[in-house]
Structure formats: structure tokens, C-alpha cells
Design a protein around this motif. Sequence first.
Motif, PDB file in Angstrom:
ATOM      1  N   ILE A  77       0.362  -1.019  -0.430  1.00 38.44           N
ATOM      2  CA  ILE A  77      -0.411  -0.271   0.399  1.00 38.44           C
ATOM      3  C   ILE A  77       0.524   1.034   0.276  1.00 38.44           C
ATOM      4  O   ILE A  77       0.499   1.769  -0.398  1.00 38.44           O
ATOM      5  CB  ILE A  77      -1.055   0.222   0.986  1.00 38.44           C
ATOM      6  CG1 ILE A  77      -2.127   1.098   0.313  1.00 38.44           C
ATOM      7  CG2 ILE A  77      -0.010   0.338   2.547  1.00 38.44           C
ATOM      8  CD1 ILE A  77      -3.189   0.756   1.606  1.00 38.44           C
ATOM      9  N   GLN A  79       3.015   4.301  -0.931  1.00 36.04           N
ATOM     10  CA  GLN A  79       3.526   4.942  -1.862  1.00 36.04           C
ATOM     11  C   GLN A  79       4.671   5.440  -2.087  1.00 36.04           C
ATOM     12  O   GLN A  79       5.324   5.559  -3.225  1.00 36.04           O
ATOM     13  CB  GLN A  79       2.389   6.311  -2.849  1.00 36.04           C
ATOM     14  CG  GLN A  79       0.717   5.582  -3.085  1.00 36.04           C
ATOM     15  CD  GLN A  79       0.938   4.291  -4.266  1.00 36.04           C
ATOM     16  OE1 GLN A  79       1.447   5.115  -5.227  1.00 36.04           O
ATOM     17  NE2 GLN A  79       0.557   3.143  -3.927  1.00 36.04           N
ATOM     18  N   PHE A  80       5.233   5.726  -0.702  1.00 32.66           N
ATOM     19  CA  PHE A  80       6.451   6.523  -0.772  1.00 32.66           C
ATOM     20  C   PHE A  80       7.641   5.428  -0.736  1.00 32.66           C
ATOM     21  O   PHE A  80       8.840   5.915   0.291  1.00 32.66           O
ATOM     22  CB  PHE A  80       6.079   7.217   0.246  1.00 32.66           C
ATOM     23  CG  PHE A  80       5.206   8.375  -0.513  1.00 32.66           C
ATOM     24  CD1 PHE A  80       4.766   9.115  -1.260  1.00 32.66           C
ATOM     25  CD2 PHE A  80       3.927   8.028   1.078  1.00 32.66           C
ATOM     26  CE1 PHE A  80       3.731   9.712  -1.135  1.00 32.66           C
ATOM     27  CE2 PHE A  80       3.680   8.453   0.031  1.00 32.66           C
ATOM     28  CZ  PHE A  80       2.517   9.173  -0.741  1.00 32.66           C
ATOM     29  N   CYS A 100      -0.191   8.220   5.861  1.00 34.30           N
ATOM     30  CA  CYS A 100      -1.114   8.280   5.113  1.00 34.30           C
ATOM     31  C   CYS A 100      -1.900   7.725   6.693  1.00 34.30           C
ATOM     32  O   CYS A 100      -2.639   7.347   6.180  1.00 34.30           O
ATOM     33  CB  CYS A 100      -1.408   7.858   3.821  1.00 34.30           C
ATOM     34  SG  CYS A 100      -0.552   6.682   3.680  1.00 34.30           S
ATOM     35  N   GLY A 102      -1.927   4.424   6.193  1.00 34.70           N
ATOM     36  CA  GLY A 102      -2.138   3.249   5.104  1.00 34.70           C
ATOM     37  C   GLY A 102      -1.712   2.080   5.289  1.00 34.70           C
ATOM     38  O   GLY A 102      -2.264   1.045   5.540  1.00 34.70           O
TER      39      GLY A 102
ATOM     40  N   GLU C  95      -2.231  14.166  -1.344  1.00 33.78           N
ATOM     41  CA  GLU C  95      -1.315  13.784  -1.180  1.00 33.78           C
ATOM     42  C   GLU C  95      -0.525  12.400  -2.258  1.00 33.78           C
ATOM     43  O   GLU C  95       0.412  12.792  -2.096  1.00 33.78           O
ATOM     44  CB  GLU C  95      -0.988  13.356   0.240  1.00 33.78           C
ATOM     45  CG  GLU C  95       0.565  13.541   1.025  1.00 33.78           C
ATOM     46  CD  GLU C  95       1.322  14.340   0.940  1.00 33.78           C
ATOM     47  OE1 GLU C  95       0.367  15.216   1.089  1.00 33.78           O
ATOM     48  OE2 GLU C  95       2.166  14.419   1.217  1.00 33.78           O
ATOM     49  N   GLY C  96      -0.984  12.159  -2.410  1.00 31.99           N
ATOM     50  CA  GLY C  96      -1.072  10.607  -3.525  1.00 31.99           C
ATOM     51  C   GLY C  96      -0.690   9.662  -2.352  1.00 31.99           C
ATOM     52  O   GLY C  96      -0.009   8.516  -3.154  1.00 31.99           O
ATOM     53  N   CYS C  97      -1.383   9.363  -1.091  1.00 30.41           N
ATOM     54  CA  CYS C  97      -0.814   7.840  -0.630  1.00 30.41           C
ATOM     55  C   CYS C  97      -1.835   7.190  -1.203  1.00 30.41           C
ATOM     56  O   CYS C  97      -1.009   5.978  -1.175  1.00 30.41           O
ATOM     57  CB  CYS C  97      -1.469   8.388   0.483  1.00 30.41           C
ATOM     58  SG  CYS C  97      -2.994   7.831   1.190  1.00 30.41           S
ATOM     59  N   VAL C  99      -4.282   5.605  -0.493  1.00 36.75           N
ATOM     60  CA  VAL C  99      -4.960   4.701   0.609  1.00 36.75           C
ATOM     61  C   VAL C  99      -6.574   4.774   0.103  1.00 36.75           C
ATOM     62  O   VAL C  99      -7.104   3.672   0.841  1.00 36.75           O
ATOM     63  CB  VAL C  99      -4.894   5.886   2.555  1.00 36.75           C
ATOM     64  CG1 VAL C  99      -5.820   4.742   3.128  1.00 36.75           C
ATOM     65  CG2 VAL C  99      -3.168   5.745   2.691  1.00 36.75           C
ATOM     66  N   PHE C 111      -5.966   5.417  -9.446  1.00 37.52           N
ATOM     67  CA  PHE C 111      -5.466   6.164  -9.048  1.00 37.52           C
ATOM     68  C   PHE C 111      -4.649   6.213 -10.081  1.00 37.52           C
ATOM     69  O   PHE C 111      -3.611   5.308 -10.024  1.00 37.52           O
ATOM     70  CB  PHE C 111      -4.786   5.483  -7.582  1.00 37.52           C
ATOM     71  CG  PHE C 111      -3.750   5.964  -6.378  1.00 37.52           C
ATOM     72  CD1 PHE C 111      -4.062   7.151  -6.389  1.00 37.52           C
ATOM     73  CD2 PHE C 111      -2.472   5.279  -6.449  1.00 37.52           C
ATOM     74  CE1 PHE C 111      -2.729   7.352  -5.363  1.00 37.52           C
ATOM     75  CE2 PHE C 111      -1.787   5.495  -5.363  1.00 37.52           C
ATOM     76  CZ  PHE C 111      -2.016   6.989  -4.748  1.00 37.52           C
TER      77      PHE C 111
END
Lengths: 290, 120, 293
Positions: A77, A79-80, A100, A102, C95-97, C99, C111
Amino acid sequence: MIITIASGKGGTGKTTVTVNLAASINRDDVTVFDCDVEEPNSHIFIKPENISSEPISVMVPKVDTQRCTLCGACEEICQFSAITLVAKRIMTFPEMCHSCRGCEMVCPEDAVKEDSRVLGSVHQGKNARGIDLTWGELRVGEAMSPPLISQVKDRINPGGIALVDAPPGTSCPAIEALRSSDYALLVAEPTPFGLNDLALTVEALKKLKVPTGIVINRADDAPGIVEEYAKKEGIEILQRFPFSREAASICSRGKLLVNEMPEMKALFQQLFNRLNQLLTESKEAGEVGK
Amino acid sequence: MKVVVTSSGKDLDADLDPRFGRAKYFIVVDTKSMDFEVKENTQNLNLPQGAGIQAGKTVAETGVEAVLTGNCGPKAFQVLETAGIHVITGIQGTVKGVVEKFNAGELSYAGGPNVEGHWV
Amino acid sequence: MKELTVISGKGGTGKTSVTASFATLADNRIVVDADVDAANLFLTLEHKTLENSYFKGGSKACIDKDACIECGDCRERCQFDAISEDFIIDPIACEGCGVCAYFCPEKAIAFEQQVCGEKFVSQTPWGPMIHARLGIAEENSGLLVSQLRQEARELAKDKKIPLIITDGPPGIGCPVIAAVTNADALLIVTEPTLSGLHDMERVKALADQMNIPTMLCINKADLNPETAGRIKNFAEDNGIHFVGEIPFDREVIDAMKASQSLVQFSQGAAAKAVKSIWKEVQQFMGTTLERIM
């Protein structure tokens, strides 16, 4: 009411306008918020006393290795790349984390716990004349300023008039400072660089739907270029501050123009009155609208 | 023993790619037989952030004992270290040339990253 | 190949005017404009754009209103207050996460990676210029800066160009970190004000964390000789190599208006000072270690 002072280009005089605007009037309900957290400078001019400081941190994950079954859901999950599975071990990279949550939400074993990363601090103090300043200071080496800017803005009292000093640029930090402002006052430098960056900020404010006005600083550098642009865009020019070596020297010593140059004080008071008028009008229009 | 060399091309005559995270290819070389296998790193070339971490994982999955590259940042180094893979930095030449140097014992393992992270 | 990054901490101290002058004085160089959200170098250096490409940053979420059952799961999960009561995602707050998209029970949230800027490779009479335009209110400026510098390094390698000069953004945050990481040397352009001094101290702390040799020059030094003196002392006490002062000179703005670099436009006091600073900078760069390309 939130009035954010912004510019696009750096060094046009955002901080000068913010602190002098606050000092030109004697009103208890006016407070200053310095959101240029990478390089805050308002405190140099306002000189607050009895400063209280508070460290600001954000949530980052910490994995309970007893509970973790190495399923990899958190890695999937994220993204970073802030949490990852390597050679049957979970590694976290707190500086990559965007908080986030997540990973915390997705973990089937409830193995992701809350840890924190310090972003910087928020300071607050009042000067001898009663001007209240709140400012953020990003920790050197920390890359993410928007969550700290948001923390500074959370301290705004919605009843009064908040003057917000924004960071330069048109990307995330500046946008975070400008978001949900009632009015944006753009400090423009009449040079080709200044005009280019002013136009970028105006475009950003159109997206954010924040009403906008311009003040021209060092108004005699390239007379006319900002006026021409403002006319084309239908943006009001609220004030012009002439270039003066004396003013530059006063600012360079960390002093307030309104205390040293009466003619400057008059210009700032005039600017405040016009701003107040605009905000009262828009408030009334808003209430009629409701 | 197997090692990974970051490479700008798909064979042993290609030049070593000095970047680790955003290297074009990883060449897995058997240091004895000089047999090799090419792994592309294209997904990582365009990754918004964390390329070093992802590249470290890719290399960890190959089961090699060492990585021969030009520059390795702190996060990639941490990943490789966790996976028990030695890192050799600061080298240049062809893939074949650097493996020969490695075999001759001319290269030593790095004690830490030799560049700062690219942040993104 | 060596990389010099020009930074300031405080905005508006004259970084771009200094960089543009260096870019016309250097014999064989690539210049990079890393101030991607307020790029100005292209206004000063005469250029012809040879290539442009789009820059993709992180992904953003978007709700498909037809598939959405308005269950509110996404709103509860979003840590960035990006989803409105009527289930529209504010792309600026997002934020582009991912979730929301991950958990959406109806798979109603797309997404996808977003284009958030444009990159350019241009030719100037003095060598290539690599620059960009970040979309309005877009993020990921740090990534864009990293990509520009990477492209510059590849071009330098291909064309055997020995020097990359990068005009950095103000501040100390994400794009600044990306602009200074792994540079061979930094030049701080500051001004003799208390703000300039304060901001320079923070930039120097960042340079120290990254272990990069640092030079300093003071622009408009004569506006406040006393503070200029304090800045010089700070440099001396903190291992910063002082390379000179630039006097206040109206020709700096006249050059800008003429769309030329200061040293092209003027023979005045400021232009002379910048030329002498460039000599010092070259000498200092010569003493830093050569890196592997």
C-alpha cells in the motif's frame, strides 16, 4: 479573517509588508503567523518576548516484529517506499513517510504501531507593543514543510484578523499557506523576474479561488509593467511602496519601517484600511448570499 | 560466487553504470564461470521516489553476495546491508573488467554509503 | 565533471543574476534552473529549446461518481482532508497516498500518475540549459529537480562537458535538498540583512549535514556594511570560503530588463565584482575532489 501575504518570487518584501502592516495599526484582534517555515524571519522584526515553543511531529510507522508475519501488505500500500520487506525483515524509512497511515490500516495483525518524526517547532510570543506572533521553524534536513505550515495555521483564531506570511514559490509550501485564506495580498517586484513569478502565483490563486490584490514594492524599478499586467487581469493594486535606500537599510537592521519613517506608516495604514474595507464588503456580500 | 554489477548495457563489455538505484541494468555474474544474467531496472528508472530502496530489494532477490557499483546512497546501502550483501563503490570500467578486478582481490568492501541520498 | 549549486536560503538575494553571469562567463558548461516553481533563468539567457518532455510525479486519486455509493470509507481514512462531503477529491489537497483507492469497497476510485510539469533542454550561445516548468500548484518539485540534475549529468558525460552550474531554489526544504545533494561545491548568495544572515546560517547547517564545501558572496553589500561584516565573520568562523562582495547597482535590474546577464549587459561595479567572484569560484572548484561519473 485570514489575509495571506505571498509573492511567487522570493525577496520581494512579503515579510516587510506583513510585519509593518501589523505594526501600523493598534488592534488587539490582529495576529501574525509566519508560515515561511523553511526560513522564518518575522520574529527578527517583531521581536516577541516570553516565547513558548512546541515541537511538532508527524506519525510514522514502527513495526512490532513479534506480531508481524511478513505478509507484505504494508509494503504494497505504501506509495513512498517508507516501509519495505527485505530478506525476511521489515524495514522502515521514516524520512520517506507521508503519514497517510495506510500501513497501519492495512496490517491484518495490528503490528504497525505509531512512532513519530520531528518536523520542527511552532513558537509563539508577544512583543512589547502587544503584537502576537506565531511562527514555524522547519528542522534543518527535514524536507516536508507543508504539514508544519498546516500546524501553524491551525493556531489561527477565526474571530480576529490573521496576517499570514507565506513562503515563496507556487508549489506545495506556498499553496499550503494560501489554502483557505480569505484574501491573498501579493507583493510584487516590478522587474521581469518579479512579473513572471507574480503571474504564476495569480494562476495558482485562481485555482484556489482566493480573492487577490497586489502591492508593488520598490515601485520605481520598472514602472508600469505590473500595472499593465494587473489591469489586464482585473486585479486591484492596493498600494505602491517606492524604492528607498533608507527603507532598505532600516529593514536590513531588523527594524520596522513604520517606527522609523512616518510616511511609510501612513502608506501601511492606508493599505490596512483598504484591506479592511474589502474584507468587510465581502463578508457582507457573503451574508447577503446566505 | 555471484555478484551484481550495475551496467549501462546488456553484456559483459558494457560500461558499469555508476548509479545504483537508477542503473539501467543489473548484471548478475558468476565470478568463476563468467556466466551472466541481465535484469532490467526500467521500472525503477521512472519511479517517483525510493529507487534506491527498490533497487536494493531487486538485488536482494537475486541472492548475490556483493554489488559492484559507482555510487550507493544511504537507503540502498541499508537495504543491501540488511540482506547481507556487501557493497563495493567507487569503481568504473566494463562489467567484465570490474569482475576481473574483483576476482584479483583488488576491490574492497565499502563500510558505508559513498553519496548522499537523492532524497527522491 | 564538477557540479556547482548556487543557493541562498532567503529568496531574492540575486542567485539567478549571479548564476546567469557565471553561465555566460564559463567556457564549457551546462546550466540547470532548479528553481522549478519560479524559474527565471530562461528570461535572462538567450536560448532555443531543442527538446521538451513531460514530467510525471506521484499519483492522485479521483472518484468515479457513477460507481461511488457514498459510503464514506474514503473520507474517514483520508489523513489530508482531501475528500469533500459530496465525494469530490481536491487534487491540491490529495497527497497521493492511494489509501482511499486501496480500501474503496466499490473500486470507484482511480489512482493514476499525473503529469505535473514540463522539462526542456535548450541551447544557449554558451552551452546547454536544462530547465522546467512545474504546473501551477503542483508538487514533487524535489523529484523534478533530481531529474533535471540527472539529465544534466548524462548530457555532461555524453558531450564531455566538465561543469554543471545549478541555480537552486530558496529555502531549505525538499527542492533545495534535491538541488544540493552530491554537489561538489555550493555558493551561497546572501544579502547584508538580518534576515539574510539568519537564513544563510540555516543553509550552511544543511550544507554541513551533507558535507559539501561551501562558498559565500554578499550581494548589495554596501547597503549595510555592518551586517556585511557580521556575515563575513560568520563565514570565517564556520569554514565558509568567502569569494567577494557585489555592490548595489541599478544595472542589475537594467540587465534583467534587457533580457541579458549582468556581465553581458554592463561594465559597471556589480558586473566587475561578479567577474572577480567567478575567478575565485573557479579556483575553489579546482581544489575539490574529482568524482566518478
